[in-house]
Design a protein around this motif. Sequence first.
Motif, PDB file in Angstrom:
ATOM      1  N   HIS A 184      33.077  43.114  38.940  1.00 28.70           N
ATOM      2  CA  HIS A 184      33.785  43.078  40.229  1.00 28.70           C
ATOM      3  C   HIS A 184      34.936  44.066  40.169  1.00 28.70           C
ATOM      4  CE1 HIS A 184      36.233  40.550  37.695  1.00 28.70           C
ATOM      5  NE2 HIS A 184      37.086  40.237  38.648  1.00 28.70           N
ATOM      6  N   HIS A 190      38.280  43.819  40.574  1.00 23.86           N
ATOM      7  CA  HIS A 190      39.688  43.511  40.288  1.00 23.86           C
ATOM      8  C   HIS A 190      40.222  44.494  39.248  1.00 23.86           C
ATOM      9  CE1 HIS A 190      39.469  39.092  41.870  1.00 23.86           C
ATOM     10  NE2 HIS A 190      39.669  39.968  42.826  1.00 23.86           N
ATOM     11  N   HIS A 231      39.327  45.048  35.593  1.00 19.62           N
ATOM     12  CA  HIS A 231      37.929  45.374  35.269  1.00 19.62           C
ATOM     13  C   HIS A 231      37.563  46.821  35.622  1.00 19.62           C
ATOM     14  CE1 HIS A 231      36.927  41.171  34.263  1.00 19.62           C
ATOM     15  NE2 HIS A 231      38.024  41.000  34.972  1.00 19.62           N
TER      16      HIS A 231
HETATM   17 ZN   LIG Z   1      38.861  39.032  38.674  1.00 17.48          ZN
END
Ligand SMILES: [Zn+2]
Length: 415
Positions: free
Chosen positions: A198, A200, A203
């Motif tokens: 994902h 965020h 990451h």
């Molecule tokens: Zn996250």
Amino acid sequence: MAKTERGMKILMIEDDLTLCELVGSFLRKKGYKFYQHNTFEGAIQSVYDIRPDLIIMDLHFPDGNGLHLCKQLKDDENFENLPILVLTGRDYPVEKDIALKAGVTDFFHKPMVYSKLAEKIEEVLGDAIQISFWGVRGSIPCPGKEFSHFGGNTTCVQIKVPAQKQLLILDAGTGIRNLGSQLIEEEEPVTGRIFLTHPHWDHIQGFPFFKPLFSERNKFDVYMPQQITGSTKEVLVDQVSYTYSPITSQMFKAHLDYHPIKREGQNFEGYSVRYISANHPVETAIYKFEIGRKKIVFCPDNELNTLENSSMRGKNLPYLKQFDAFVSEADVLIHNAQFDLEEYRSMENRGHSAWELVVERAKKNGVKHLVLTHFGPDFTDDELLKVDEKVKKMAKDSQMHAELAREGHTIHMSG
Ligand SMILES: [Zn+2]
């Protein structure tokens, strides 16, 4: 050289310098990276420095006993599964038995027939899957000496797939920067697939600092679940927009293709991947890689709430059912452990888990090897060492091996 996948490092520990030179030049031609250490003394330090994928060694040294070295390596959690191939002129069953017990993987008997040695190496390495942790922190990078043992970089994991030259990278937290630096040092063109769970920050923040992106010789395919806010490309290009970053996407010279990942599964050479949605804000993948007979589940962000009195109880039950089915009997489950249970009670509904609940659930689902990761930034080394002990204790009454991920650590599995 089907199985001599790029990056495979072989360390030969042998006092016969001529033999080392001959084996070295043969193995380099075969595409391996070859290193040598010629005394018993300092050999363990060489293993630490080089972090090889295979050791070839003699058991008899003028300055020490090779069996001691094998035992030392097997007792070290960094190297317990590192294959050791013994090169020997002796063939006594009793000695062989002792050596196998000390941790030797296999034997190669002299006289040296190089084609046979290559076959033996492929046999020992051929099935090996390796999972390397480049970043194990959640939310924000944590520099500082109190984080140096487990590491302060955010999520990035690399899986080496047998017979697969393309890199397989999971998430692009700040840990991916060190992986990039290592690849640049190797001075070869790089191709790979990057699977992002994902978008965020923790990451994807390392993505613009992944050095191989700046060379046109390299090629990457980047996958992520479709976000409602934009495509995989838009999301990644947005993070390096003018306001936020001096690096812009025009500076990426590598050939980059961006894709949404298909939930129902995709097959690649040597492995397949499927995903279900994690219990986490934004569309977040729990990936399952099937490599040969092995199932590796990667789940760095997920809220696993099994508390009886939780406010999430109702909406959580159908999700838990799906999670259980997906991770059942996984060979390796890499799962979020942002909190301990006490902290978690005031952090419900934010998309992260307490390690106690994860260990319990993994055990219940017959997971064979649980690796906890994505530790909250307040977890210092001292605290995590205590957690590691408790995790191992909790897993003791089951078949499951459980541990905490650590930056720089590699898990070796046979395929
Ligand atoms: Zn996250």
